[in-house]
Design a protein around this motif. Structure first.
Motif, short mmCIF file in Angstrom:
data_model
loop_
_atom_site.label_atom_id
_atom_site.label_comp_id
_atom_site.label_asym_id
_atom_site.label_seq_id
_atom_site.Cartn_x
_atom_site.Cartn_y
_atom_site.Cartn_z
N ALA A 20 86.08 103.30 -50.22
CA ALA A 20 86.34 103.23 -51.67
C ALA A 20 86.26 101.79 -52.16
CB ALA A 20 87.71 103.84 -51.98
N LEU A 21 86.81 100.85 -51.37
CA LEU A 21 86.76 99.44 -51.77
C LEU A 21 85.32 98.94 -51.81
CD1 LEU A 21 89.81 97.90 -49.86
CD2 LEU A 21 89.55 98.20 -52.30
N ILE A 22 84.52 99.33 -50.84
CA ILE A 22 83.11 98.90 -50.81
C ILE A 22 82.37 99.46 -52.02
CG2 ILE A 22 80.95 99.14 -49.53
CD1 ILE A 22 82.63 99.05 -46.94
N LEU A 23 82.65 100.73 -52.35
CA LEU A 23 81.99 101.38 -53.49
C LEU A 23 82.38 100.68 -54.81
CD1 LEU A 23 80.15 103.71 -54.36
CD2 LEU A 23 82.18 105.15 -54.51
N LEU A 24 83.65 100.34 -54.93
CA LEU A 24 84.13 99.66 -56.14
C LEU A 24 83.50 98.27 -56.27
CD1 LEU A 24 86.09 99.67 -58.56
CD2 LEU A 24 87.82 98.73 -57.06
N ALA A 25 83.43 97.54 -55.15
CA ALA A 25 82.81 96.21 -55.18
C ALA A 25 81.34 96.32 -55.54
CB ALA A 25 82.99 95.54 -53.83
N ALA A 26 80.67 97.36 -55.09
CA ALA A 26 79.24 97.54 -55.40
C ALA A 26 79.06 97.81 -56.89
CB ALA A 26 78.67 98.69 -54.56
N ILE A 27 79.96 98.62 -57.49
CA ILE A 27 79.84 98.94 -58.92
C ILE A 27 80.06 97.68 -59.76
CG2 ILE A 27 80.94 100.21 -60.82
CD1 ILE A 27 81.47 102.47 -58.79
N VAL A 28 81.12 96.90 -59.45
CA VAL A 28 81.41 95.68 -60.20
C VAL A 28 80.28 94.68 -60.04
CG1 VAL A 28 82.98 93.69 -60.34
CG2 VAL A 28 83.91 95.99 -60.11
N GLY A 29 79.78 94.52 -58.84
CA GLY A 29 78.67 93.60 -58.61
C GLY A 29 77.42 94.02 -59.36
N GLY A 30 77.14 95.34 -59.40
CA GLY A 30 75.96 95.82 -60.13
C GLY A 30 76.08 95.55 -61.62
N ILE A 31 77.27 95.76 -62.17
CA ILE A 31 77.47 95.51 -63.61
C ILE A 31 77.29 94.02 -63.90
CG2 ILE A 31 79.21 95.51 -65.45
CD1 ILE A 31 80.31 98.10 -64.21
N TYR A 32 77.85 93.14 -63.07
CA TYR A 32 77.73 91.70 -63.27
C TYR A 32 76.26 91.26 -63.18
CZ TYR A 32 78.39 86.71 -62.67
OH TYR A 32 78.32 85.36 -62.81
N TRP A 33 75.57 91.79 -62.21
CA TRP A 33 74.15 91.41 -62.03
C TRP A 33 73.31 91.87 -63.22
CZ3 TRP A 33 69.76 94.46 -61.39
CH2 TRP A 33 68.58 93.76 -61.07
N ALA A 34 73.61 93.10 -63.74
CA ALA A 34 72.82 93.63 -64.85
C ALA A 34 73.05 92.84 -66.14
CB ALA A 34 73.18 95.10 -65.07
N THR A 35 74.25 92.34 -66.32
CA THR A 35 74.55 91.62 -67.57
C THR A 35 74.18 90.15 -67.51
OG1 THR A 35 76.83 91.27 -66.80
CG2 THR A 35 76.43 93.16 -68.24
N HIS A 36 74.05 89.57 -66.33
CA HIS A 36 73.80 88.14 -66.23
C HIS A 36 72.44 87.79 -65.62
CE1 HIS A 36 78.19 88.22 -66.64
NE2 HIS A 36 78.08 86.98 -67.13
N ARG A 37 71.57 88.73 -65.42
CA ARG A 37 70.32 88.39 -64.73
C ARG A 37 69.36 87.62 -65.61
NH1 ARG A 37 67.32 94.28 -64.27
NH2 ARG A 37 67.50 94.82 -66.47
N ASN A 38 69.42 87.80 -66.97
CA ASN A 38 68.49 87.09 -67.86
C ASN A 38 69.13 85.88 -68.54
OD1 ASN A 38 66.45 88.94 -67.32
ND2 ASN A 38 67.11 90.31 -68.97
N ALA A 39 70.41 85.61 -68.29
CA ALA A 39 71.09 84.49 -68.97
C ALA A 39 70.65 83.17 -68.38
CB ALA A 39 72.60 84.65 -68.82
#
Length: 200
Positions: A20-39
């Motif tokens: 569950a912790l790995i899955l949660l870290a993957a979701i948070v990391g995916g959201i961060y990457w999606a919002t900051h990849r073009n900045a």
């Protein structure tokens, strides 16, 4: 033959927690990457932001609000050394003609009887029962008090003019006699709801 009860599988529970912790870290990391990849990183060149040439605060053309006649006039007059006219009693205008317009014989006679004690000497102990803006209003106030309170009937009174911040004030005082009578009269009047003060 006793069988041992099987306990919970701790290893399986720990495995689910880690997953569950790995899955949660993957979701948070995916959201961060999606919002900051073009900045693009901001360039710190040390330049200043130019201030606007327009005024930042402008008074409205129609400020609104309600103004009342005479509001604040007294403070300006006093600051310039003038003494504005005092209006101490709210019912000054209608109170003056009331006793003379009364058709009954007794109320009309009482002011005439009480006209002489107004000239009582200023010395002695008095019970102050009011302050007015004129001598006539003080006399009218006395007549009303005598009609409303039995304890004042037959008691002499006086009106003393004095200076105050707002101009001349006419203090109405009952003159019952000595200090003991003045204290007793003031206590009785206070019990009847009349504000008073013994003046020596």
């Amino acid at each position: 033959m006793d069988l041992e009860e099987e306990g919970p599988d701790n290893g399986r529970l720990i495995g689910f927690g880690v997953l569950a912790l790995i899955l949660l870290a993957a979701i948070v990391g995916g959201i961060y990457w999606a919002t900051h990849r073009n900045a693009a990183p901001a360039a710190a060149d040390g330049s200043l932001i130019e201030a606007s040439k327009e005024p930042y605060k402008v008074a409205p053309k129609d400020p609104g609000g309600k103004t009342f006649q005479g509001t604040g006039d007294s403070s300006f007059k006093v600051s310039e050394g003038e003494r504005p006219t005092a209006a101490l009693a709210a019912k000054d205008a209608p109170a003056a003609p009331a006793p003379s317009a009364s058709p009954a014989a007794k109320p009309a006679d009482k002011p005439a009887e009480k006209a002489t004690p107004a000239a009582a000497p200023v010395s002695g102990v008095g019970v102050q029962v009011g302050a007015f803006s004129s001598q006539a209003l003080a006399e009218t106030g006395w007549n009303k008090l005598v009609l409303a309170h039995e304890s004042l009937k037959g008691v002499n009174h006086r009106v003393i003019a004095g200076k105050a911040d707002i101009g001349t004030v006419y203090r109405l005082q009952a003159v019952p006699g000595d200090a003991g009578a003045a204290n007793a009269l003031c206590n009785k009047l206070q019990g009847e709801g009349v504000k008073c003060q013994v003046k020596r």
